[in-house]
Design a protein around this motif. Sequence first.
Motif, short mmCIF file in Angstrom:
data_model
loop_
_atom_site.label_atom_id
_atom_site.label_comp_id
_atom_site.label_asym_id
_atom_site.label_seq_id
_atom_site.Cartn_x
_atom_site.Cartn_y
_atom_site.Cartn_z
N ASN A 106 0.82 -1.21 0.00
CA ASN A 106 0.00 0.00 0.00
C ASN A 106 0.86 1.26 0.00
OD1 ASN A 106 0.87 -0.04 2.58
ND2 ASN A 106 -1.12 0.15 3.53
N PHE A 107 2.18 1.07 -0.05
CA PHE A 107 3.06 2.23 -0.16
C PHE A 107 3.95 2.06 -1.39
CE2 PHE A 107 4.58 -1.04 2.60
CZ PHE A 107 5.83 -1.31 2.12
N ILE A 110 5.89 5.12 -3.05
CA ILE A 110 6.99 5.68 -2.27
C ILE A 110 8.17 4.70 -2.27
CG2 ILE A 110 6.57 4.88 0.10
CD1 ILE A 110 6.98 8.48 -0.78
N MET A 111 7.84 3.40 -2.35
CA MET A 111 8.90 2.39 -2.40
C MET A 111 9.72 2.53 -3.67
SD MET A 111 8.33 -1.65 -2.23
CE MET A 111 9.61 -2.77 -2.78
N PHE A 113 10.32 5.24 -5.35
CA PHE A 113 11.24 6.38 -5.25
C PHE A 113 12.36 6.10 -4.25
CE2 PHE A 113 7.60 8.59 -7.09
CZ PHE A 113 8.25 9.23 -8.12
N ALA A 114 12.01 5.41 -3.15
CA ALA A 114 13.02 5.14 -2.12
C ALA A 114 14.16 4.32 -2.70
CB ALA A 114 12.37 4.41 -0.95
N SER A 117 16.31 6.04 -5.36
CA SER A 117 17.27 7.04 -4.89
C SER A 117 18.56 6.40 -4.41
CB SER A 117 16.64 7.87 -3.77
OG SER A 117 16.53 7.08 -2.62
N VAL A 118 18.51 5.09 -4.06
CA VAL A 118 19.74 4.41 -3.64
C VAL A 118 20.70 4.26 -4.83
CG1 VAL A 118 20.64 2.29 -2.65
CG2 VAL A 118 18.51 3.22 -1.82
N LEU A 121 23.54 6.80 -5.11
CA LEU A 121 24.70 6.59 -4.24
C LEU A 121 25.67 5.58 -4.84
CD1 LEU A 121 25.66 7.59 -1.47
CD2 LEU A 121 24.81 5.46 -0.54
N GLU A 150 14.84 14.27 -9.26
CA GLU A 150 13.98 13.51 -8.37
C GLU A 150 12.88 14.40 -7.81
OE1 GLU A 150 15.75 11.49 -4.82
OE2 GLU A 150 16.22 10.08 -6.42
N TYR B 55 10.92 -1.67 9.06
CA TYR B 55 10.03 -2.56 8.31
C TYR B 55 9.63 -3.74 9.18
CZ TYR B 55 7.93 -4.70 4.27
OH TYR B 55 7.03 -5.21 3.40
N PRO B 60 6.26 0.27 7.54
CA PRO B 60 6.91 0.32 6.22
C PRO B 60 7.11 1.72 5.70
CG PRO B 60 4.66 -0.47 6.06
CD PRO B 60 5.00 -0.44 7.51
N PHE B 61 6.18 2.64 6.03
CA PHE B 61 6.30 4.00 5.52
C PHE B 61 7.55 4.68 6.07
CE2 PHE B 61 5.31 8.56 5.78
CZ PHE B 61 5.19 8.80 4.42
N MET B 64 10.60 3.27 4.33
CA MET B 64 10.84 3.82 2.99
C MET B 64 11.36 5.25 3.07
SD MET B 64 10.35 1.53 0.98
CE MET B 64 10.18 -0.06 1.72
N MET B 65 10.85 6.02 4.04
CA MET B 65 11.32 7.39 4.20
C MET B 65 12.78 7.40 4.64
SD MET B 65 9.61 9.74 3.29
CE MET B 65 8.12 9.82 2.39
N LEU B 67 15.01 5.23 3.81
CA LEU B 67 15.81 5.00 2.61
C LEU B 67 15.85 6.24 1.75
CD1 LEU B 67 14.93 1.48 1.18
CD2 LEU B 67 17.05 2.26 2.19
N LEU B 68 14.67 6.83 1.51
CA LEU B 68 14.58 7.96 0.57
C LEU B 68 15.37 9.15 1.09
CD1 LEU B 68 13.12 8.90 -2.02
CD2 LEU B 68 11.34 9.79 -0.58
N VAL B 71 19.45 7.56 3.01
CA VAL B 71 20.38 6.98 2.04
C VAL B 71 20.41 7.83 0.77
CG1 VAL B 71 20.99 4.94 0.74
CG2 VAL B 71 19.95 4.70 2.96
N GLY B 72 19.20 8.18 0.27
CA GLY B 72 19.13 8.84 -1.03
C GLY B 72 19.53 10.30 -0.99
N LEU B 137 0.77 3.62 7.19
CA LEU B 137 0.65 4.85 6.40
C LEU B 137 -0.49 5.72 6.91
CD1 LEU B 137 2.07 5.92 3.96
CD2 LEU B 137 0.43 4.77 2.52
#
Lengths: 327, 177
Positions: A106-107, A110-111, A113-114, A117-118, A121, A150, B55, B60-61, B64-65, B67-68, B71-72, B137
Amino acid sequence: MNELIRLLSYMIGIAAFLGLNLAYLGWVERKGAGHFQRRTGPKEVGPYGLLQPLADGLKLMSKQLIIPANADKALYMCAPILIMVPAVLLFVAIPFGEHLVPREFNFGLIMMFAFASVGGLSILIGGWGSGNKYSLIAGARAVSQNVAYEIPMLLTAINIVMITGSMDLNEIIRQQGSYFWNWNIFRLDKSVLMPVSFLVFFICSLAETNRTPFDMGECEGELVAGYHTEYGGMGFGLFMMAEYANLVIGCSLTTILFLGGWQSPIGIWPGPHWFLLKMYFLVWCFVWIRWTYPRTTFWGLLNLSWKYLIPFSLVNLLLTALFIKVF
Amino acid sequence: MNPSLFSPEGLAGVIFLILICVTMIGAIIATCTTRLIRSVSGLAVCFVGVAGLYYFLNSPFVAMMELLIYVGAVCVTIAFAIMLAEPDEAKQARKITGLSGGLAAICGGFFAYALAYAAVNGKWMTPAVKRVNDGSLKEIGLSLLTRYSMVFELVSIVLLIAIVGALVLAQSGRDKA
């Protein structure tokens, strides 16, 4: 137990789909490049050069692995693997058909994009690890470009989230009806700028995947071969394959968000074939653009994002919010 | 009572241990290496481990944040700063001399003890099992816009100030710097 078999078959299916795509998109690109430039492209190995990817793969795998003396060995070895992992992982969340989806998150958006973005790097690590100033410059360029594009990409995707009220990729597709005027790209009742949003998203995915006219990370004229200058054999091969994997993911995401995913444009037979058709059409557009337009300059590229796309996306976001509130 | 290794609880425990190992290894690389770019990579590994822990804890939200953003964005920004700032030779970290190592160990140990003490002896308001869905979420969105809306707005002011500051810094242009 059923769940386990399902997951296992999806994993094998994704691996097969990915392998086929990574090998044959290279062939498509070379064939396309050839015909755009009034040549024939690869034609010697097999009929229409169809065995060329296999020959390429064999060649790359049988090459000796040379690590440059100047390189930071650990990072040098890590980078090609690191760039491949998020690209492969993202296929888990892509809904190819209404029921043909490995795992519904359900996300999901966002997954995407997450993990994408890795990738930036790992390009940076590859460029640094090579111990070569051209690779380093190219890595820095590629990443500043990824970071810049992005932002408008996310802002445009937020439009879709606001309209749909969900980040579940399958739900986003379900809400776009089964005729083409119900797709998000033509939904003018939600925001009059929807086709322009699509264009912005398309340009951003072009830049995010480091494709010409935005391939500043590997412009051969200035930087030898960009961040993979020092990589030979399968190291280079992995960078190449990651580019095609990202291409497929970018096109899939555009298809899902704007072109109705597996929904049929004429109301009959919705299914994975429509998804693949739309996705490959976009892939073909990428190849088309790559061999039609020359490369931009670096400052032109960053100016386009920071001075035009980002302000436009912000205004667009406000407009969409207004439309949702008013109508 | 110890669940067997191949029961769901046992496997969950193994995954939890793996995630903790990833986080710890990342943190150790980040602090122990002499090359700054490697410590950024270690930091990235550490963040991935932390994202995995989120996670694992059914948020999970937040994962992901993590990571975004971390890390990103954060790691990439740090890596940029390192590349643009100094040449490679100057980047070798200085040798730690004499007293500082011992002092660091004492401080670290004290801090770890305090955290562990608080975690074990503190009174938790509600049992964790009842709030297992708080990281979803929907819950995060609801609490951000109701209970924590003030904090949310304050954060946006901080960001606004940062943007204005960046504009002021860049105002003089490239040639006049």
